[in-house]
Write a protein that holds these residues in place. Structure first.
Motif, PDB file in Angstrom:
ATOM      1  N   GLY A  60      -5.337   8.706  -5.109  1.00 24.56           N
ATOM      2  CA  GLY A  60      -4.972   7.424  -4.691  1.00 24.56           C
ATOM      3  C   GLY A  60      -5.835   6.471  -5.266  1.00 24.56           C
ATOM      4  O   GLY A  60      -4.737   5.950  -6.634  1.00 24.56           O
TER       5      GLY A  60
ATOM      6  N   ARG B 147       0.858   4.198  -2.805  1.00 22.61           N
ATOM      7  CA  ARG B 147       0.680   5.572  -1.718  1.00 22.61           C
ATOM      8  C   ARG B 147       1.341   6.856  -2.936  1.00 22.61           C
ATOM      9  O   ARG B 147       1.099   7.183  -3.159  1.00 22.61           O
ATOM     10  CB  ARG B 147       0.021   5.554  -0.889  1.00 22.61           C
ATOM     11  CG  ARG B 147      -0.545   4.743  -0.649  1.00 22.61           C
ATOM     12  CD  ARG B 147      -1.234   5.064   1.604  1.00 22.61           C
ATOM     13  NE  ARG B 147      -1.498   6.380   1.832  1.00 22.61           N
ATOM     14  CZ  ARG B 147      -1.375   6.687   2.412  1.00 22.61           C
ATOM     15  NH1 ARG B 147      -0.901   6.226   3.953  1.00 22.61           N
ATOM     16  NH2 ARG B 147      -1.131   8.335   3.248  1.00 22.61           N
TER      17      ARG B 147
ATOM     18  N   THR C 247       0.701  -1.169  -0.096  1.00 21.18           N
ATOM     19  CA  THR C 247       0.161   0.016   0.135  1.00 21.18           C
ATOM     20  C   THR C 247       1.088   1.479  -0.517  1.00 21.18           C
ATOM     21  O   THR C 247       0.428   2.100  -1.053  1.00 21.18           O
ATOM     22  CB  THR C 247      -0.965   0.206   1.240  1.00 21.18           C
ATOM     23  OG1 THR C 247      -1.612  -1.280   1.086  1.00 21.18           O
ATOM     24  CG2 THR C 247      -1.841   1.391   1.122  1.00 21.18           C
TER      25      THR C 247
ATOM     26  N   LYS D 103     -10.788   6.036   7.129  1.00 24.39           N
ATOM     27  CA  LYS D 103     -10.823   5.687   5.514  1.00 24.39           C
ATOM     28  C   LYS D 103     -11.936   5.810   5.156  1.00 24.39           C
ATOM     29  O   LYS D 103     -12.602   4.602   5.739  1.00 24.39           O
ATOM     30  CB  LYS D 103      -9.919   5.132   5.617  1.00 24.39           C
ATOM     31  CG  LYS D 103      -8.286   5.077   5.560  1.00 24.39           C
ATOM     32  CD  LYS D 103      -7.586   3.949   5.516  1.00 24.39           C
ATOM     33  CE  LYS D 103      -5.729   4.690   6.370  1.00 24.39           C
ATOM     34  NZ  LYS D 103      -4.996   3.329   5.629  1.00 24.39           N
TER      35      LYS D 103
ATOM     36  N   GLU E  25      -7.313   4.700  -0.337  1.00 22.99           N
ATOM     37  CA  GLU E  25      -5.561   5.191   0.491  1.00 22.99           C
ATOM     38  C   GLU E  25      -5.452   6.227  -0.449  1.00 22.99           C
ATOM     39  O   GLU E  25      -4.546   6.748  -1.895  1.00 22.99           O
ATOM     40  CB  GLU E  25      -4.322   4.262   0.473  1.00 22.99           C
ATOM     41  CG  GLU E  25      -5.586   2.862   1.456  1.00 22.99           C
ATOM     42  CD  GLU E  25      -4.509   2.686   2.467  1.00 22.99           C
ATOM     43  OE1 GLU E  25      -4.433   3.996   2.894  1.00 22.99           O
ATOM     44  OE2 GLU E  25      -4.936   1.861   3.156  1.00 22.99           O
ATOM     45  N   GLU E  26      -4.980   7.470   0.295  1.00 28.72           N
ATOM     46  CA  GLU E  26      -4.575   8.501  -0.678  1.00 28.72           C
ATOM     47  C   GLU E  26      -3.118   8.041  -0.909  1.00 28.72           C
ATOM     48  O   GLU E  26      -2.218   8.057  -0.193  1.00 28.72           O
ATOM     49  CB  GLU E  26      -4.584   9.745   0.579  1.00 28.72           C
ATOM     50  CG  GLU E  26      -6.535  10.122   0.564  1.00 28.72           C
ATOM     51  CD  GLU E  26      -6.758  11.252   0.688  1.00 28.72           C
ATOM     52  OE1 GLU E  26      -5.850  11.911   1.953  1.00 28.72           O
ATOM     53  OE2 GLU E  26      -7.931  11.766   1.699  1.00 28.72           O
ATOM     54  N   ALA E  27      -2.761   8.868  -1.602  1.00 31.74           N
ATOM     55  CA  ALA E  27      -1.327   9.785  -2.363  1.00 31.74           C
ATOM     56  C   ALA E  27      -0.563   9.676  -1.781  1.00 31.74           C
ATOM     57  O   ALA E  27      -1.006  10.742  -0.799  1.00 31.74           O
ATOM     58  CB  ALA E  27      -1.621  10.392  -4.150  1.00 31.74           C
TER      59      ALA E  27
ATOM     60  N   SER F 272       1.242   6.693  -6.747  1.00 30.44           N
ATOM     61  CA  SER F 272      -0.044   7.662  -6.935  1.00 30.44           C
ATOM     62  C   SER F 272       0.347   9.515  -6.829  1.00 30.44           C
ATOM     63  O   SER F 272      -0.423  10.055  -8.096  1.00 30.44           O
ATOM     64  CB  SER F 272      -0.972   7.394  -6.101  1.00 30.44           C
ATOM     65  OG  SER F 272      -1.346   5.960  -6.462  1.00 30.44           O
TER      66      SER F 272
END
Length: 218
Positions: free
Chosen positions: A116, A106, A102, A131, A144-146, A109
């Motif tokens: 994300g 991230r 992950t 989340k 999941e944000e960048a 991204s």
């Protein structure tokens, strides 16, 4: 051709309190100790360090934990650095543990300009806390944000005068990725070679991604 070479003093001038710094390497292999040295010497503080792991107390990004300059750490594991656990318990270091795949996605991204990534990893665990869960074709995913940083410090085996980088062995871990996801990229090279001397098919990080280069002290 713009001169990308920078010395330790010039690198320190780029640093400031509160920076988010991406650091390449895995368990300190592939991490530039020369650039870490300079960050320690600079005395900048309240840093958010993003790395695959916490290094060791006296090596890699762990030195920034030991010096007290890191106030936040985002990593996939911290077990090799017992000081991190101690500081977490004391409340003097904020730690975000992210599954390694992950974490990679991230950062990727962030480098690709995406917002994300959707992943099932962490569903039903504490990783899910706070989340957004998105359902696609009857399957749930975590958003999941960048990740991006103000600065990436990376280590290459050979770097030419333009900033093209070739890595060696496991030192390639995370370094090419970090170079894509920061506003400013400084690369230390174990060898600095002449423009045009690298095999272009071996270049993993091309020079447009690299702002400054310096020689790694070995």
């Amino acid at each position: 051709m713009m001169n990308k070479m920078i010395d330790r003093s010039g690198f320190k001038d780029l640093l400031r309190d509160g920076m988010t710094i991406l650091v390449g390497g895995f368990m300190a292999a592939g991490t530039s100790e020369t650039l870490i040295d300079a960050v320690v010497e600079s005395g900048v503080k309240n840093l958010h360090i993003i790395c695959s792991d916490a290094g060791y107390e006296n090596k890699g990004v762990g030195r920034l934990v030991t010096s007290g300059q890191a106030s936040r750490l985002t990593a996939s594991h911290v077990g090799l650095n017992p000081l991190v656990g101690k500081k977490m318990t004391e409340g003097s270091l904020e730690v975000e543990l992210v599954p390694q795949g992950t974490l990679v996605e991230r950062i990727r991204s962030g480098g690709a300009g995406l917002g994300g990534v959707l992943t099932p990893t962490g569903l039903g665990t504490i990783v899910e806390d706070g989340k957004q869960v998105i359902r696609i074709k009857e399957k749930d995913y975590l958003l999941e944000e960048a990740i991006r940083g103000d600065l990436a410090i990376i280590l290459g085996h050979q770097i030419d005068e333009m900033g093209n980088i070739i890595y060696r062995g496991t030192t390639r871990n995370f370094n090419p990725l970090m170079a894509t996801a920061a506003d400013l990229v400084v690369a230390a090279g174990q060898e600095i070679v002449a423009k045009g001397s690298l095999n272009p098919e071996m270049i993993a990080t091309p020079h447009p991604l690299v702002d400054h280069i310096m020689k790694e002290d070995v």
